[in-house]
Design an enzyme around this catalytic site. Structure first.
Site, PDB file in Angstrom:
ATOM      1  N   GLY A  16     -24.780   7.130  -6.201  1.00  0.00           N
ATOM      2  CA  GLY A  16     -25.486   8.358  -5.898  1.00  0.00           C
ATOM      3  C   GLY A  16     -24.572   9.493  -5.587  1.00  0.00           C
ATOM      4  N   VAL A 161     -23.597  16.306  -9.031  1.00  0.00           N
ATOM      5  CA  VAL A 161     -22.951  15.914  -7.783  1.00  0.00           C
ATOM      6  C   VAL A 161     -23.640  14.685  -7.192  1.00  0.00           C
ATOM      7  CG1 VAL A 161     -22.361  16.662  -5.448  1.00  0.00           C
ATOM      8  CG2 VAL A 161     -22.249  18.302  -7.337  1.00  0.00           C
ATOM      9  N   GLU A 162     -24.969  14.694  -7.213  1.00  0.00           N
ATOM     10  CA  GLU A 162     -25.736  13.640  -6.573  1.00  0.00           C
ATOM     11  C   GLU A 162     -25.663  12.307  -7.304  1.00  0.00           C
ATOM     12  OE1 GLU A 162     -27.225  13.331  -3.829  1.00  0.00           O
ATOM     13  OE2 GLU A 162     -27.459  15.340  -3.024  1.00  0.00           O
ATOM     14  N   SER A 163     -25.924  12.319  -8.590  1.00  0.00           N
ATOM     15  CA  SER A 163     -26.125  11.058  -9.312  1.00  0.00           C
ATOM     16  C   SER A 163     -25.463  10.991 -10.672  1.00  0.00           C
ATOM     17  CB  SER A 163     -27.631  10.830  -9.503  1.00  0.00           C
ATOM     18  OG  SER A 163     -28.165  11.835 -10.359  1.00  0.00           O
TER      19      SER A 163
END
Length: 582
Positions: A16, A161-163
């Site tokens: 993530g 950025v997240e996943s």
């Protein structure tokens, strides 16, 4: 939500977000006071990352790359000066151009952290390229929602950025989806999660929820997007506390000057680094791809429950590829009474709609039915069809074990879904005392062989606190509970529910000397829900409490803002679940 990614050649799938001090990327946290990985050492995070692969990827050498570039005062390698400017199509023709044209955030290009992360992405183009490729089916929908809310279009880059733009990405702490929602935050934003469906992994539903959450945070901080993004990563409670401390000390209260966790301090710079590269890709040696400004997928409403295999056949595509577009679908079919949409290739959407409108709904689902007869019980029916009682209850919306003669029950297919694929999310289960592979397989309606295949040699011997992957599994079914009556004993309750006293003690975390009290609610067919708080008793230690609730000591410390030297006292209330606040 936090996570980790993999290496440029040997890729470790993403959890993530980036990890460890200085490289953790952000995740939508439960609205509370604690960043989800606070309290863990860099070594502990790296250790977990290496043994727990997940769907998306960011180079595993990120920590060394960032530290070697950002921890000293040596100059960051210069960008190219003899480059040919990137040719951007018109914004109405290209999605990436449209995003670039809508940038509104202060670039903060002079800040070292932004330049360090720019250099990182520019020298790890495999990860960036993979993220941009994964974004293709979903980006048009994300941009539409961002523009609808009049938000800065940099927000459309946040899933990188997240996943890594992977809707099936899952972190070891429970964050999931494009936007890495933690369960508590998903509930807070009314994002559905049940046995059939997890909205966190639905690219469309999760985008709507994430942007609503970000919009709420932006209003909370009076239009300051830097603080809103920080709160998305760490939780508004932690950001509020940092602002309050700064005000008390007479210090600035902007994002760049707040005393925030390292993870959160590196979160916004990662997004701004992507922005900086998009402004002049050739300057950093990046070949940014073109992407026509048109939808590649369409949402199609379903007339009722549909088997994913049948839907794939109607769409003339593989079931694996259909599941990659719809990782929120956790079972062999869509929810018979809930979520009734599929994301399908845009070129096939019209024909699919037409065929759905003309077909007999009975032909859309292959499921077995059972008419309840006199003498039947859920446990007997479950044994007959080789499924678990919990999955039978979930498939039929039953809150307990009561069934009536003549009732028509849906029999879930063993293994969830019918065939697990690499694109489907898995559930991480924390082993409890007394667990066996058979117990866990029964609870999640998967086979023991599937558990072994998903976890390799890690499950040869189980021990409390061990984390194992449940392939394709959904949120664990809620256990059946009973209210203790006067005169009840563990033995009488066990006999009435066809379980053992040992199981009751294990599921309800009861010691050998624990006594029953009338009015108490206990679980009779699976682990009871983890309480929000625990009151410290004489003789308790952080280790014994963590062991009792199958938690890591560092997690317990993080939830309660405790250092490694903190002491606990009898009567003290310890938080066991992340806080959810408005």
């Amino acid at each position: 939500m936090t996570g980790r990614r993999g290496q440029p050649i040997r890729l470790y799938p993403l959890v993530g977000c980036l990890f460890a001090a200085g490289l953790v990327a952000g995740c939508a946290s439960t609205p509370g006071n604690n960043a989800r990985t606070a309290g863990e050492t860099s070594e502990a995070r790296i250790s977990r990352w290496q043994v727990e692969p997940h769907p998306s990827t960011v180079p595993a050498d990120a920590e060394a790359a960032i530290q070697s570039t950002g921890s000293s005062q040596e100059p960051i390698p210069a960008e190219k000066t003899d480059y040919v400017p990137h040719h951007w199509p018109k914004p109405d023709q290209d999605l990436w151009s449209k995003i670039r044209a809508g940038f509104e955030l202060d670039p903060n290009s002079e800040r070292r952290s932004v330049r360090v992360w720019t250099q990182f992405y520019a020298t790890h183009t495999d990860h960036l390229s993979a993220s941009l490729q994964r974004a293709r089916p979903f980006l048009w929908h994300v941009v539409q929602q961002v523009e609808k809310r009049d938000m800065p279009t940099e927000i459309a880059l946040l899933p990188i950025v997240e996943s890594g733009y992977n809707p099936a990405a899952k972190s070891y702490v429970g964050a999931s989806g494009l936007w890495q929602f933690m369960p508590g935050t998903a509930d807070h934003m009314s994002l559905p999660r049940d046995w059939w469906y997890d909205g966190r992994n639905d690219p469309i539903a999760s985008t709507d929820a994430a942007l609503n959450y970000l919009q709420n945070l932006n209003e909370r901080y009076n239009g300051d997007w830097m603080l809103a993004l920080a709160a998305y990563n760490a939780g508004p409670g932690r950001v509020d506390n940092a602002i309050a401390r700064a005000e008390d000390e007479g210090k600035p209260t902007d994002y760049w000057d707040l005393d925030l966790p390292k993870e959160t301090s590196e979160y916004v710079p990662q997004l701004l680094a992507l922005r900086r590269i998009m402004m002049a890709p050739s300057r950093f040696g990046v070949n940014w791809p073109a992407l026509a400004n048109e939808p590649r997928t369409r949402v199609v409403k379903l007339p009722g429950q549909i088997d994913m295999k049948i839907a794939a056949q109607m769409l003339d595509m593989s079931e694996d590829n259909l599941r990659k577009l719809n990782p929120g679908m956790r079972r062999w079919a869509s929810d018979p009474s809930g979520h009734a949409e599929l994301l399908v290739p845009a070129a096939r959407a019209a024909a699919f709609k037409s065929e759905l409108a003309s077909i007999n709904p009975a032909k859309l689902i292959h499921s077995e039915r059972h008419i309840v007869r006199r003498g039947d019980s859920l446990s007997r029916i479950a044994q007959t069809y080789h499924v678990s009682v919990a999955s039978l209850r979930q498939a039929n919306g039953l809150s307990g074990n009561r069934i009536t003669v003549g009732e028509n029950l849906t029999i879930p297919k063993p293994g969830s879904p019918a065939r697990a694929t690499s694109s489907e999310p898995s559930q991480t289960y924390v082993v409890q005392s007394g667990d066996t592979l058979w117990h866990i397989a029964q609870r999640y309606s998967v086979s023991v062989s599937a558990l072994k295949q998903a976890n390799g040699h890690n499950v040869a011997t189980l021990h409390p606190g061990q984390q194992i992957d449940i392939p394709g599994a959904a949120k664990p079914p809620a256990p059946t509970t009973v209210v203790v009556q006067r005169g009840d004993s563990l033995w009488s309750i066990a006999q009435a529910n066809d379980v053992s006293v040992a199981d009751l003690r294990r599921w309800n975390r009861m010691g050998s000397n624990s006594a029953l009290s009338p009015g108490t609610t206990i679980s009779v067919d699976g682990p009871s829900q983890l309480p929000d708080f625990y009151e410290v008793e004489p003789g308790d230690s952080l280790w014994s409490i963590a062991d009792r609730f199958s938690m890591q000591v560092n997690t317990l410390r993080s939830l309660n803002d405790m250092s490694s030297h903190s002491k606990i006292q009898p009567g003290q209330r310890l938080r066991l679940q992340p806080a959810v606040s408005g």
